[in-house]
Design a protein around this motif. Structure first.
Motif, PDB file in Angstrom:
ATOM      1  N   LEU A  90     -21.510  49.748  42.328  1.00  0.00           N
ATOM      2  CA  LEU A  90     -20.723  49.266  43.459  1.00  0.00           C
ATOM      3  C   LEU A  90     -19.599  50.221  43.831  1.00  0.00           C
ATOM      4  O   LEU A  90     -18.745  49.895  44.643  1.00  0.00           O
ATOM      5  N   SER A  91     -19.589  51.382  43.219  1.00  0.00           N
ATOM      6  CA  SER A  91     -18.562  52.353  43.582  1.00  0.00           C
ATOM      7  C   SER A  91     -18.926  53.001  44.912  1.00  0.00           C
ATOM      8  O   SER A  91     -20.097  53.197  45.211  1.00  0.00           O
ATOM      9  N   PRO A  92     -17.914  53.306  45.745  1.00  0.00           N
ATOM     10  CA  PRO A  92     -18.240  53.936  47.035  1.00  0.00           C
ATOM     11  C   PRO A  92     -18.766  55.368  46.894  1.00  0.00           C
ATOM     12  O   PRO A  92     -19.268  55.922  47.859  1.00  0.00           O
ATOM     13  N   HIS A  93     -18.656  55.929  45.705  1.00  0.00           N
ATOM     14  CA  HIS A  93     -19.119  57.305  45.524  1.00  0.00           C
ATOM     15  C   HIS A  93     -20.626  57.367  45.367  1.00  0.00           C
ATOM     16  O   HIS A  93     -21.268  56.384  45.034  1.00  0.00           O
TER      17      HIS A  93
ATOM     18  N   SER C  75     -21.366  52.886  51.829  1.00  0.00           N
ATOM     19  CA  SER C  75     -20.203  53.552  51.246  1.00  0.00           C
ATOM     20  C   SER C  75     -18.897  52.951  51.773  1.00  0.00           C
ATOM     21  O   SER C  75     -17.967  52.687  51.015  1.00  0.00           O
ATOM     22  N   TYR C  78     -18.459  49.463  50.177  1.00  0.00           N
ATOM     23  CA  TYR C  78     -17.995  49.495  48.787  1.00  0.00           C
ATOM     24  C   TYR C  78     -16.557  49.982  48.682  1.00  0.00           C
ATOM     25  O   TYR C  78     -15.881  49.728  47.689  1.00  0.00           O
ATOM     26  N   GLN C  79     -16.091  50.678  49.715  1.00  0.00           N
ATOM     27  CA  GLN C  79     -14.691  51.072  49.773  1.00  0.00           C
ATOM     28  C   GLN C  79     -13.799  49.831  49.870  1.00  0.00           C
ATOM     29  O   GLN C  79     -12.695  49.808  49.366  1.00  0.00           O
ATOM     30  N   MET C  81     -14.850  46.508  49.135  1.00  0.00           N
ATOM     31  CA  MET C  81     -15.349  45.322  48.440  1.00  0.00           C
ATOM     32  C   MET C  81     -15.228  45.518  46.933  1.00  0.00           C
ATOM     33  O   MET C  81     -15.425  46.621  46.431  1.00  0.00           O
ATOM     34  N   GLY C 107     -13.027  53.593  42.537  1.00  0.00           N
ATOM     35  CA  GLY C 107     -12.923  53.063  43.897  1.00  0.00           C
ATOM     36  C   GLY C 107     -11.615  53.449  44.568  1.00  0.00           C
ATOM     37  O   GLY C 107     -10.931  54.384  44.151  1.00  0.00           O
TER      38      GLY C 107
END
Lengths: 226, 248, 208
Positions: A90-93, C75, C78-79, C81, C107
């Motif tokens: 769930l990381s944005p990376h 992306s 998820y930034q 959430m 995050g």
């Protein structure tokens, strides 16, 4: 690489190394296994110096494959069990980059020690000094490939109860090229031939695995969590 | 163009596919049997005996097409898997997973016929010939796919896992093949490649091609049958299946 | 297509083991709103949360974030959430601070210090304690502290009150209320009744 991805990559690498350091008693097991498998061979085929010397590259490399397989599960297992893997996904990376950090950490604690111990085993099996240098080089180039390909297999099986035996079925066929080029390089070095072709092939395999393997591993992790 | 797209879309709907494939199967069976009879008659009776290998060579009419199929099916499986994973096409997923056992069967057939041929040729059932070794590894790649599919309970997840694995395998097959070939020539000296003779008499070649097509049609039949079974199983709670078996 | 911040579902359907857990599920959550999912065990609460997170794929329908399907804007989504599931994701071999530092490295960061966050969940002084000696409730609080360290408007929480005592529950309710007041959104499942002040709270019962 942007700054926050860089930070995530290094934090993850550092974290995994730290965890292994705090569990160092367990982390050493694959290494002992590696040594033990090699030591079993003289008992199996007899203490014939010539025979052992001929078989040495194959023995050491097959033992390295087995040790790699044994340690693979630890790449993702405990993170899967305690839910950290969910946070990773769930990381944005980019997940593939984070997976790469974990694989590198895994190689540093499970693959790299094999490289360090291998010369000792090579001496046990009567390998000449210049061939030992080549052996170390092949392990240095080859064992990261084992970790990278293995990560795909573990990512596919981490959610399974009976994952271990299937993991062997999944990764061993894919390990064959590494085994062929690496043990052949050592054999040729012992016979006094040039081995640059084999080493180049191993280097090419390593680059290919570095570039490609994290992608299916990341996709497989997402699959395993769903 | 529009009609073709519409038809492809229709095929994606399970009830339509089930009906359509049901109509197709008898025809395919007739074609397959016809081609098999033609190919086998041509290969086993009409084609002249080889001046070196006499009648032993005739096993290539099974061995070579089976070896071709083993690779062809793996590639189809991986492509179907990719389509399934990228566009979420359920039918492609089913093609992917139902192909695996058929491919493993052909690979096994190629291995068995290869070693049967090896006995008169090399005097031993098994040699570490590059092609046979590659087939052996391919068989294990198939086993991996099948085992993974069996092990994952949620079949939707399993289909995704298998597709990923098949794609990884697809990238690796050329590498494995090349490395095995290289390993083989290095250890044993160049082996005589028996399969691709530079010149093959036309009377020997035509039955071989006919057999290859017959095997492809057989694959298609087996695939349709397995897909139909898989569909019934997956959609057992849907209305069309219940109507089909007369439950509602 | 709305361009205001919101989480929206369109005709979601989830099937597990041949059972339709829910279908045609439509709802939306906007800033200052909390959504509580209720229902009997096995009715699909956790499955729904995992679909909302994008971990699980819905059998039908879509989850939209700010008007875009989350598959297309994963992306960005998820930034904004953060998800705390059944498992805390807390590693026993690491200290509390090390665990939290890893969380924030993955995050977007809110800028709150780890000391402050631990203070808010009444765990101050625990920074250097190995997580393996913590009780289940304390681990849960560490996981909840990670919410404060991230700058995420949407919190998705699966049974956040599990293993928490009454005092901690009150503390966490306050934290949630403050998050909502600041324009945050919360989706959660809970067996306990929840007191959130000054906020619009919706309840969806999946069993019904």
């Amino acid at each position: 690489m942007n700054d926050s991805l860089y930070l995530a990559f290094w934090s993850l690498l550092r974290r995994d190394l730290l965890i292994t350091y705090r569990n160092r008693a367990q982390a050493i097991n694959p290494l002992l296994f590696f040594v033990l498998v090699v030591i079993l061979f003289p008992f199996g085929v007899g203490p014939d110096v010539v025979l052992l010397k001929t078989m040495a590259p194959g023995i050491i490399w097959v033992a390295a494959l087995l040790a790699a397989l044994l340690s693979l599960d630890s790449i993702f297992r405990s993170d899967f069990d305690d839910g950290f893997l969910e946070q990773l996904v769930l990381s944005p990376h980019a997940l593939s980059v984070l997976v790469l950090a974990k694989v590198i950490a895994h190689w540093l604690v499970s693959g790299f020690p094999l490289v360090l111990v291998a010369p000792l085993l090579a001496v046990f099996l009567g390998m000449p000094a210049d061939a030992i240098a080549v052996l170390v080089l092949t392990l240095l180039l080859g064992t990261p490939v084992l970790s990278l390909i293995g990560a795909i297999g573990v990512a596919l099986t981490v959610g399974l109860r009976q994952g271990g035996i299937i993991l062997a079925l999944l990764v061993f066929p894919l390990y064959i090229p590494v085994l062929i080029f690496a043990s052949n390089a050592v054999q040729m070095a012992m016979a006094g031939f040039a081995v640059s072709a084999q080493l180049s092939m191993l280097a090419a395999l390593l680059l290919l695995a570095l570039a490609l393997a994290p992608l299916p591993a990341a996709a497989a992790l997402r699959m395993s969590l769903s | 163009m529009n009609i073709v797209m519409k038809w492809i879309h229709l095929l994606g709907s399970p009830p339509y596919f089930y009906r359509f494939s049901g109509k197709l199967l008898p025809w395919l069976t007739v074609i397959c049997v016809g081609l098999l009879v033609w190919g086998l008659y041509g290969g086993l009776v009409q084609a002249p005996a080889d001046y070196q290998q006499s009648d032993a060579f005739r096993i290539i009419y099974v061995h070579v097409p089976a070896a071709w199929m083993s690779l062809f099916i793996y590639v189809s499986m991986a492509i179907a898997g990719a389509i399934g994973i990228i566009w979420h096409v359920k039918m492609a997923e089913i093609v992917c997973i139902t192909s695996a056992p058929i491919g493993a069967m052909f690979t096994f057939l190629a291995l068995v016929t290869g070693s049967l041929w090896g006995k008169p040729m090399w005097g031993t059932w098994w040699v570490w010939d590059a092609r046979l070794t590659s087939e052996l590894i391919l068989l294990f790649l198939y086993f991996g796919v099948i085992a993974l599919y069996r092990a994952i309970e949620d079949k939707r997840m399993a289909a995704r896992a298998v597709a990923i694995l098949a794609l990884v395998g697809l990238v690796n097959i050329p590498i494995i093949h090349y490395s095995v070939e290289w390993w083989n020539t290095l250890h044993q000296g160049p082996t005589v490649t028996k399969f691709d003779k530079p010149s093959m008499a036309t009377s020997m070649l035509i039955p071989l091609l006919v057999m290859a097509i017959a095997f492809k049609v057989y694959y298609f039949i087996a695939l349709l049958l397995r897909m139909r079974t898989e569909l019934l199983q997956r959609e057992r709670n849907s209305k069309w299946v219940k109507e089909l078996v007369g439950l509602s | 297509m709305s361009d205001i911040v919101s989480l929206e579902t369109r005709n979601l359907e989830c099937i597990r083991d041949d059972r339709v857990l829910f279908s045609q599920l439509n709802f939306s959550v906007k800033p200052h709103q909390a959504l509580i999912l209720e229902g009997d065990n096995g009715c699909g609460k956790t499955s729904l949360l995992r679909i909302l997170c994008g971990i699980r794929l819905p059998d039908q329908g879509q989850v939209m974030w700010n008007g875009l399907s989350i598959q297309e804007s994963i992306s960005e989504y998820y930034q904004d959430m953060v998800y705390v599931g059944h498992l805390d994701g807390v590693k026993g071999d690491l200290s509390v601070a090390e665990n939290l530092r890893m969380c924030t490295a993955l995050g977007s960061r809110s800028g709150m210090s780890i000391e402050d966050a631990l203070n808010k969940v009444s765990l101050s002084g625990y920074e250097d304690v190995r997580a393996q000696v913590l009780s289940a409730g304390q681990r849960r609080r560490v996981a909840l502290a990670s919410l404060l360290l991230k700058r995420c408007s949407l919190w998705i929480l699966d049974e956040p009150f599990t293993a928490l005592d009454r005092t901690s529950r009150g503390v966490f309710e306050n934290i949630m209320s403050r998050h909502l007041n600041q324009g945050g959104m919360i989706i959660l499942t809970s067996h306990h009744s929840i007191n959130l002040t000054d906020s619009s709270v919706y309840v969806i019962n999946l069993s019904a």
